[in-house]
Design a protein around this motif. Structure first.
Motif, PDB file in Angstrom:
ATOM      1  N   GLU A 294       0.703  -0.903   0.051  1.00 34.22           N
ATOM      2  CA  GLU A 294      -0.062   0.046  -0.354  1.00 34.22           C
ATOM      3  C   GLU A 294       1.461   1.398  -0.026  1.00 34.22           C
ATOM      4  O   GLU A 294       0.774   2.189  -0.794  1.00 34.22           O
ATOM      5  N   ARG A 298       0.413   4.542  -3.247  1.00 31.05           N
ATOM      6  CA  ARG A 298      -0.172   5.195  -2.369  1.00 31.05           C
ATOM      7  C   ARG A 298       0.923   6.907  -2.974  1.00 31.05           C
ATOM      8  O   ARG A 298       0.193   7.781  -3.028  1.00 31.05           O
ATOM      9  N   GLU A 302      -0.397   9.212  -5.225  1.00 33.33           N
ATOM     10  CA  GLU A 302       0.056  11.313  -4.836  1.00 33.33           C
ATOM     11  C   GLU A 302       0.825  11.792  -6.017  1.00 33.33           C
ATOM     12  O   GLU A 302       1.037  13.196  -6.343  1.00 33.33           O
ATOM     13  N   TYR A 325      -7.685   5.490  -6.755  1.00 33.77           N
ATOM     14  CA  TYR A 325      -8.731   5.381  -5.581  1.00 33.77           C
ATOM     15  C   TYR A 325      -9.986   4.579  -5.817  1.00 33.77           C
ATOM     16  O   TYR A 325      -9.910   3.965  -4.257  1.00 33.77           O
ATOM     17  N   LYS A 326      -9.866   3.973  -6.471  1.00 32.55           N
ATOM     18  CA  LYS A 326     -11.180   3.299  -6.266  1.00 32.55           C
ATOM     19  C   LYS A 326     -10.475   1.544  -5.331  1.00 32.55           C
ATOM     20  O   LYS A 326     -10.537   1.212  -4.951  1.00 32.55           O
ATOM     21  N   LEU A 328      -7.812   1.344  -3.465  1.00 33.18           N
ATOM     22  CA  LEU A 328      -7.665   1.602  -2.043  1.00 33.18           C
ATOM     23  C   LEU A 328      -8.933   2.206  -1.603  1.00 33.18           C
ATOM     24  O   LEU A 328      -8.933   2.290  -0.469  1.00 33.18           O
ATOM     25  N   ALA A 329     -10.072   1.799  -2.381  1.00 39.66           N
ATOM     26  CA  ALA A 329     -11.270   1.969  -1.700  1.00 39.66           C
ATOM     27  C   ALA A 329     -11.139   2.994  -1.311  1.00 39.66           C
ATOM     28  O   ALA A 329     -12.201   3.729  -0.272  1.00 39.66           O
ATOM     29  N   GLU A 330     -10.924   4.628  -1.199  1.00 41.60           N
ATOM     30  CA  GLU A 330     -10.900   5.763  -1.053  1.00 41.60           C
ATOM     31  C   GLU A 330     -12.077   6.753  -2.329  1.00 41.60           C
ATOM     32  O   GLU A 330     -11.595   6.557  -3.114  1.00 41.60           O
ATOM     33  N   ASP A 331     -13.705   5.828  -1.914  1.00 38.55           N
ATOM     34  CA  ASP A 331     -14.862   6.711  -2.949  1.00 38.55           C
ATOM     35  C   ASP A 331     -14.931   8.261  -2.991  1.00 38.55           C
ATOM     36  O   ASP A 331     -14.852   8.874  -4.148  1.00 38.55           O
ATOM     37  N   GLU A 332     -14.203   8.343  -2.114  1.00 39.96           N
ATOM     38  CA  GLU A 332     -14.637   9.912  -2.179  1.00 39.96           C
ATOM     39  C   GLU A 332     -13.864  11.298  -2.545  1.00 39.96           C
ATOM     40  O   GLU A 332     -13.975  11.803  -3.515  1.00 39.96           O
ATOM     41  N   GLN A 333     -12.555  10.524  -2.486  1.00 40.73           N
ATOM     42  CA  GLN A 333     -11.423  10.934  -3.163  1.00 40.73           C
ATOM     43  C   GLN A 333     -11.366  10.944  -4.774  1.00 40.73           C
ATOM     44  O   GLN A 333     -11.191  11.701  -5.595  1.00 40.73           O
ATOM     45  N   SER A 336     -14.162  12.977  -6.373  1.00 42.28           N
ATOM     46  CA  SER A 336     -13.583  14.204  -6.054  1.00 42.28           C
ATOM     47  C   SER A 336     -12.939  14.440  -7.850  1.00 42.28           C
ATOM     48  O   SER A 336     -12.649  15.867  -8.287  1.00 42.28           O
TER      49      SER A 336
END
Length: 364
Positions: A294, A298, A302, A325-326, A328-333, A336
Motif C-alpha cells: 500500500e 499510495r 500522490e 482511488y477505487k 484503495l477503496a477511497e470512493d470520496e477521493q 472528487s
C-alpha cells in the motif's frame, strides 16, 4: 526419483532378456504359420508324381505311344523339379520350424534366461538387502515417512481401534491434502460418530463435500454449514462457505455482508482474514492490496495527483488516478478527482464519455 547406473543396467538387462524370451517363444509360432504353404507345395509335388504314374499306366494299356509317353514324362518331371525347388526355397525363406530348433529354444528358455537374470541381479541388484514388510517400513519415526506412509500408519491404527478420535481428526485433513475428498468427508463423519457433532467438524465435512463437488456448495454441504453456524455463529469456515453459496445463487450483497461481518469480528491474529478480504475485493470488482504494497501504491498515486495539478489536460492520467482511488477503496477521493476531470474536459464529448465509463465502474 533419480535412477543409479546399476538400476539402469538392471532395467536394460531384464528388458533384453524379456525381448529374447518373446522372440524364442514367437519364432516356433511363426514357423507354424508357414505350415499351410509347406503343405501346399508338397501337395503339388504329389500331384506331379501321380501324373507320372498315370502316364506309365496309359502306356501299359496302349492308350498312348512310347514317344507321347516320353514327352509327357519330360514335361511332368520338369514341373516336379520346379515345384520341389520352390518348396525348398520357401522353407529357407520362411524359416520353417524343426525339432532341433524347438529343443534349443526350450533349453534356452529353461536354463539360459533364468541364469542370465540371476547373474544380472547379483551384479547390479541388492541380494543382501533384507526384506522390508509393510509393518516394518511403517514403524519408523514420523518425520521419515511421506504423507502416504503416515496415512497408512493411521489407517492401520484406526482399523485396530475405530474409536480413536485423534486418529480420525488427523487423517481427515491428510485425505483433504491428497485430494481424497470423499475419504475426508467420511473420516469427519466417523469422528462425529465417535466424539459428537461440533461446528468445526460439520464445517470441515462441508468443505470436503464442496471440494468433491468441484467447488460447488451442494445441498448436503449447505445443510452441514447451516447446522455449524447454528452451533457457533463465528465458525469462520462455515461462514465463508455459506457466503460462497450465496454468491453462487446470485446474491452478492448477502455474501459481502456475511464476509465483512466475519472479518469485522475476527481476532487480530486470524490467519484466514487476508483470504476473506481478497474474496470481498474480488466480489466487489477491485484488487485487494497487501499491507506491505500500500505505501508504494499510495506514493505513486500522490505523485500522479501532483502532476495532474500542473498538467490537467492528461485524460489518461485522470483515469488512472480515479482507478487508483477505487483500488484503495477511497470512493470520496475518486469522485472528487472525477469532478475535477469533468470540469477540465467540459467541452470534450469523447473525454466526457470515457469519464462516464469510469463513474459507472465506481458504482459497481
Amino acid at each position: 526419483m533419480l535412477l543409479s547406473a546399476n538400476d539402469i543396467l538392471l532395467f536394460l538387462g531384464f528388458a533384453a532378456l524379456t525381448a529374447l524370451s518373446l522372440w524364442m517363444i514367437l519364432r516356433p509360432l511363426r514357423g507354424a504359420m508357414a505350415l499351410p504353404e509347406r503343405a501346399e507345395g508338397e501337395s503339388e509335388i504329389a500331384l506331379y508324381r501321380d501324373q507320372l504314374d498315370e502316364v506309365a499306366r496309359d502306356l501299359e494299356r496302349g492308350v498312348i505311344g512310347e514317344k507321347e509317353a516320353q514327352a509327357a514324362r519330360i514335361e511332368v518331371s520338369r514341373r516336379l523339379i520346379a515345384a520341389d525347388e520352390a518348396r525348398i526355397a520357401a522353407e529357407r525363406s520362411k524359416g520353417v520350424d524343426d525339432p532341433r530348433w524347438r529343443k534349443v529354444a526350450a533349453i534356452s528358455l529353461v536354463l539360459f534366461v533364468p541364469l542370465c537374470a540371476i547373474a544380472l541381479y547379483l551384479m547390479a541388484g541388492s541380494p543382501g538387502l533384507p526384506g522390508q514388510p509393510i509393518a516394518a517400513r511403517l514403524n519408523v519415526p514420523a518425520e521419515e515417512l511421506p504423507v502416504e506412509g503416515l496415512i497408512a500408519r493411521v489407517e492401520r491404527r484406526l482399523k485396530e481401534n475405530p474409536q480413536d478420535i485423534e486418529g480420525w481428526e488427523s487423517i481427515a485433513p491428510a485425505y483433504l491434502m491428497l485430494g481424497r475428498y470423499d475419504d475426508a468427508a467420511r473420516a469427519w463423519t466417523r469422528a462425529m460418530l465417535v466424539d459428537g457433532v461440533t461446528a468445526a467438524r460439520l464445517a470441515a465435512r462441508a468443505e470436503a463435500r464442496v471440494l468433491a463437488n468441484n467447488g460447488t456448495v451442494s445441498a448436503g454441504a449447505r445443510d452441514d454449514l447451516e447446522k455449524a453456524v447454528a452451533l457457533d455463529a463465528g465458525e469462520p469456515r462455515a461462514q465463508f462457505l455459506l457466503g460462497m453459496a450465496e454468491l453462487e445463487a446470485g446474491d452478492r450483497e448477502a455474501a459481502l455482508a456475511r464476509w465483512k461481518a466475519l472479518v469485522a469480528g475476527a481476532p487480530e491474529d486470524a490467519q484466514w482474514v487476508p483470504a476473506i478480504r481478497a474474496r470481498i475485493a474480488a466480489a466487489e470488482g477491485r484488487i485487494e492490496i497487501a499491507p506491505e504494497d500500500e505505501p508504494l501504491i499510495r506514493g505513486m498515486m500522490e505523485g500522479l495527483a501532483a502532476r495532474l495539478e500542473d498538467e490537467p489536460n492528461d485524460l489518461e492520467g485522470w483515469l488512472r488516478l480515479i482507478h487508483a482511488y477505487k483500488v484503495l477503496a477511497e470512493d470520496e477521493q475518486a469522485r472528487s478527482a472525477l469532478a475535477t476531470a469533468r470540469a477540465t474536459f467540459g467541452q470534450d464529448a469523447d473525454a466526457l464519455a470515457r469519464l462516464d465509463e469510469a463513474e459507472a465502474a465506481l458504482d459497481k
